[in-house]
Design a protein around this motif. Structure first.
Motif, PDB file in Angstrom:
ATOM      1  N   ALA A  46      59.899 -83.373 -59.147  1.00 31.04           N
ATOM      2  CA  ALA A  46      60.869 -83.411 -60.075  1.00 31.04           C
ATOM      3  C   ALA A  46      61.296 -81.587 -60.607  1.00 31.04           C
ATOM      4  CB  ALA A  46      60.840 -84.009 -61.313  1.00 31.04           C
ATOM      5  N   ARG A  47      60.358 -81.057 -60.977  1.00 35.91           N
ATOM      6  CA  ARG A  47      60.593 -79.429 -61.214  1.00 35.91           C
ATOM      7  C   ARG A  47      60.916 -78.804 -60.081  1.00 35.91           C
ATOM      8  NH1 ARG A  47      55.131 -79.180 -65.149  1.00 35.91           N
ATOM      9  NH2 ARG A  47      56.196 -79.830 -66.986  1.00 35.91           N
ATOM     10  N   LYS A  48      60.596 -79.123 -58.979  1.00 34.64           N
ATOM     11  CA  LYS A  48      60.748 -78.234 -57.840  1.00 34.64           C
ATOM     12  C   LYS A  48      62.210 -78.549 -57.311  1.00 34.64           C
ATOM     13  CE  LYS A  48      59.317 -77.299 -53.090  1.00 34.64           C
ATOM     14  NZ  LYS A  48      60.513 -77.135 -52.457  1.00 34.64           N
ATOM     15  N   GLN A  49      62.635 -79.799 -57.636  1.00 33.52           N
ATOM     16  CA  GLN A  49      63.973 -80.341 -57.142  1.00 33.52           C
ATOM     17  C   GLN A  49      64.981 -79.554 -58.069  1.00 33.52           C
ATOM     18  OE1 GLN A  49      64.645 -84.637 -57.365  1.00 33.52           O
ATOM     19  NE2 GLN A  49      66.229 -84.571 -56.007  1.00 33.52           N
ATOM     20  N   LEU A  50      64.655 -79.380 -59.405  1.00 28.04           N
ATOM     21  CA  LEU A  50      65.545 -78.679 -60.406  1.00 28.04           C
ATOM     22  C   LEU A  50      65.635 -77.358 -60.002  1.00 28.04           C
ATOM     23  CD1 LEU A  50      64.379 -80.586 -63.861  1.00 28.04           C
ATOM     24  CD2 LEU A  50      66.378 -80.677 -62.718  1.00 28.04           C
ATOM     25  N   GLN A  51      64.565 -76.914 -59.860  1.00 32.71           N
ATOM     26  CA  GLN A  51      64.728 -75.265 -59.451  1.00 32.71           C
ATOM     27  C   GLN A  51      65.394 -75.108 -57.928  1.00 32.71           C
ATOM     28  OE1 GLN A  51      60.459 -74.255 -58.960  1.00 32.71           O
ATOM     29  NE2 GLN A  51      60.144 -74.310 -61.220  1.00 32.71           N
TER      30      GLN A  51
END
Length: 784
Positions: free
Chosen positions: A778-783
């Motif tokens: 999820a964090r990677k997708q947000l980044q």
């Protein structure tokens, strides 16, 4: 609730109301030792609260006085009753005047968070106070009235968890006999937490970063320090495997990008340690010496043998070392009787958890097995092979001179739930036949019971640790707040008597049905070949088929992976009639090579599986052991087809991935018809590293966490993914070292299969690992 009992004012006559944990800490605090201040909500408070429950349920109406005569063998009923009772408590109302009194007292500490520690007084009704370790957990809450009320109810409700009800019943304890108090203390973030085990022969300190939750839940392998007590010199130190730590979200040590899980409506979070932190010891030299100094001071108070739990609070500018628990097996705390054992006479490896007291039965020559063993004894032997299984069904504890954590003694004791210590040097010399012993399978220690009293013939041993309560799987009624897991969780089994309790575990099936151990129950001490030679083939076939059907029926439609016979030649039962066997070899003609040499027994085994299918059970698959070459597998596949097993569409033919040649040959195996692999870490480790799993001291250093073994596991998982086949792991590694589950899940393991005793902690570890992966994605997708 008439009053609160402050730690620094607790008296001897208060013990029944404040419980043993608070009483010990109070006595030590009054002698000037660094104990966090606190007060106790008395045991009478719980009784008064239960009396306020306004329920129409007959089960709850007389709860304070109920003995709850449950059928503890009925696991589903036990779970249902436990769930109902805990729900009643959690929906009850703690009187507001109680909450206000507790809140007003706690507010004086000016701390944002509290820890509620269960404090039981059981020693008056159970020998030595009973072994309640791990039965009741500490609860954290915010220092706010509503949170305090919920925290109290959560603490109290643990009395009625399924594992607690099981424990009380087996100990013969009625609920009205139990005094459960709650010790309330302020809590701050910790630099480090851990334990000190003090013995006359030396000290052991375990430490991890952050709050002690990581240790109590088994999320980390702690740093270990071996200390010479007289000088305080560190004789040896071992860096643990500490990927995680726990703390409060507001703490300075927290990196918000690393926060992973928020638990139980508090601000406690799990956070991932940076790689550089993982490679650092939890204790600096300064703090390590503070723990040693504190231990030395306690020697003058409570003798040479004790255990303490400690924490170093993260207070600015001066971090502070505090005691959080004190216990002594030498009854040295004034006016208290904590236990009854002398200092440990032997230290080995704790192979199977739990504590048990019984009479020693010493065998010095394993080649001369006795005809029978008295029920309930502690078996002491140089080593144990699988054909000892009929004896092990009767014993209360096991001590072996040799053997590592993946030895047969260790594996069998864990599956049977018998406390065991292995690699206990000179055990058969130091222990005399008929002595009374206490075996501590958690700490790997053996005690000689003080007093030298004459043991009673056939004495019933002390109760072992109760079976764990585990969260439901996708096959059970799901409790909404518990996480679902995507990775399959399976169980390793071999004994029919364990089928019933294992049925209710949150598993997706049986990942390893050990046929050779299952078969020992019916072979009458003879190798299957002897049955064939003596004309008893039909009789053996019938018994063999029925054994398998017991498992197939119990777990249907969940799959069972039946591993065909895999005796090492020196483990074969007597009367083997096997001319080619190489005696005393750790390898020998084992696995599929033995089928090529002598196919008759394998053909009978396949016939039994075919009869199971014809009986209507299509959930049994075949797992071939110790496959050395593609030619061996192809030979076996031909036999499987001749037996007609492949005519059932759902049948799968798998192989164990435990001989290192599989790392080079897996694509060829898949072409030959392998439909899945199960990684056997026990044999894979010993063959990759050149260590015998029966040698305990070597395997504590050279084990499954070795880079070569972990690299091989990663490679096998990747090769299986490339080939499009499932990859399971059924060795002891995930159970013994739960910290590697993170990597297994990240690499894409399909399923993990463990002993019944490890199901609970493995379920939790899988859930945490999957949550971390989801969060990272999820964090990677947000980044992006």
């Amino acid at each position: 609730m008439d009053k609160l009992y402050w730690l620094d004012k607790i008296k001897l006559q208060d013990r029944a109301q404040v419980g043993d944990k608070a009483f010990y800490l109070g006595k030590i605090m009054q002698r000037g030792y660094p104990v966090v201040p606190g007060f106790v909500v008395s045991a009478e408070g719980l009784r008064q609260f239960l009396a306020t429950l306004n329920s129409t349920s007959a089960l709850v109406a007389d709860l304070p006085y109920s003995s709850l005569h449950l059928d503890v063998a009925n696991w589903r009923q036990l779970q249902q009753v436990a769930g109902r009772l805990r729900q009643e408590i959690m929906t009850g109302t703690v009187p507001p005047e109680w909450v206000n009194k507790i809140f007003a007292a706690a507010k004086e500490w000016q701390s944002s968070y509290l820890i509620l520690r269960p404090s039981l007084a059981l020693s008056a009704i159970t020998p030595g106070g009973g072994n309640t370790s791990g039965l009741l957990d500490a609860i954290f809450c915010c220092c706010e009235p509503e949170a305090i009320a919920i925290g109290l109810k959560r603490t109290w409700s643990q009395l009625f968890r399924a594992r607690s009800l099981l424990y009380w019943r087996r100990m013969g304890v009625n609920l009205q006999q139990i005094n459960l108090a709650v010790l309330v203390q302020p809590v701050e973030n910790a630099i480090a937490s851990g334990l000190l085990y003090a013995h006359s022969s030396g000290w052991t300190i375990e430490a991890t970063k952050g709050l002690g939750i990581a240790l109590s839940q088994g999320d980390v392998q702690p740093d270990v320090y071996y200390i010479q007590q007289e000088t305080g010199v560190v004789l040896e130190r071992h860096l643990g495997n500490k990927m995680l730590a726990y703390g409060f979200a507001h703490g300075a040590a927290m990196d918000s990008s690393k926060l992973v899980i928020t638990a139980n409506n508090t601000d406690i979070v799990t956070y991932v340690l940076e790689e550089v932190q993982q490679k650092q010891y939890a204790l600096s030299e300064e703090y390590l010496q503070q723990v040693v100094t504190l231990g030395n001071q306690l020697v003058s108070e409570i003798g040479n043998n004790f255990t303490i739990k400690w924490t170093i609070s993260e207070k600015n500018p001066n971090p502070t070392l505090h005691l959080t628990q004190v216990s002594s097996p030498q009854s040295a705390i004034p006016n208290l009787q904590y236990g009854y054992a002398t200092p440990a006479i032997i230290k080995g490896l704790g192979a199977s958890g739990g504590r048990v007291t019984a009479t020693a039965y010493v065998i010095t020559d394993t080649h001369k097995k006795p005809e029978q063993i008295h029920k309930g004894v502690i078996l002491v032997a140089p080593t144990i092979t699988p054909d000892w299984l009929p004896f092990l069904q009767e014993v209360a504890g096991i001590i072996t001179q040799r053997g590592g954590l993946t030895s047969h003694a260790a594996i069998l004791s864990r599956e049977l739930g018998i406390p065991a210590v292995v690699s206990a040097a000179d055990a058969t010399v130091l222990i005399q036949n008929g002595e009374r012993l206490l075996v501590d399978g958690d700490r790997g220690e053996v005690y000689r019971i003080r007093g030298g009293e004459k043991p009673v013939e056939g004495e019933t041993p002390a109760l072992k640790s109760p079976e764990p309560t585990v969260p439901p799987s996708s096959h059970s009624h799901v409790v909404p707040q518990l996480p679902m897991i995507s990775t399959q969780l399976l169980v390793n089994l071999s004994q029919p008597r364990l089928i019933e309790p294992a049925q209710s575990l949150p598993v997706d099936g049986v990942g390893l049905l050990r046929s050779e151990l299952m078969l020992l129950n019916i072979l009458e001490g003879q190798h299957p070949q002897s049955w064939l030679v003596s004309g008893r083939q039909a009789e053996l076939l019938e018994k063999w088929t029925e054994q398998i059907i017991q498992f197939a029926r119990a777990f249907a439609p969940r799959p069972i992976f039946y591993r065909s016979l895999d005796w090492r030649s020196h483990e074969l039962p007597s009367g083997q009639h096997h001319q080619h066997s190489v005696q005393n070899s750790p390898l020998g003609e084992r696995g599929t090579f033995s089928y090529v040499c002598n196919p008759a027994v394998f053909e009978l085994e396949l016939t039994a599986l075919a009869k199971v299918q014809k009986a209507g059970y299509g959930n049994v698959n075949l797992l071939l052991p110790f496959v050395r070459s593609v030619a061996e597998f192809s030979f076996c596949r031909g036999k499987v087809e001749q037996a007609g097993l492949t005519q059932v569409p759902q049948f799968q033919l798998w192989m164990m991935a435990e001989v290192p040649s599989v790392l080079f040959l897996l694509p060829e195996y898949v072409k030959a018809g392998v439909e899945g692999i199960s990684i056997g870490t026990n044999d894979l480790t010993q063959l990759l590293l050149g260590v015998d799993r029966e040698q305990g001291q070597i395997t504590t250093v050279l084990n499954e966490r070795h880079p070569a073994v972990m690299g091989a596991i990663a490679q096998l998982i990747q090769m299986a993914k490339t080939a499009g086949i499932p990859c399971s792991i059924c060795g002891q590694a995930p159970a013994i070292y739960p910290e590697i589950i993170d990597q297994l899940v990240e690499w894409g393991i399909t399923s993990i299969s463990v002993e019944p005793e490890a199901v609970e902690r493995t379920y939790k570890a899988i859930a945490r690992a999957e949550q971390r992966l989801i969060l990272a994605a999820a964090r990677k997708q947000l980044q992006d």
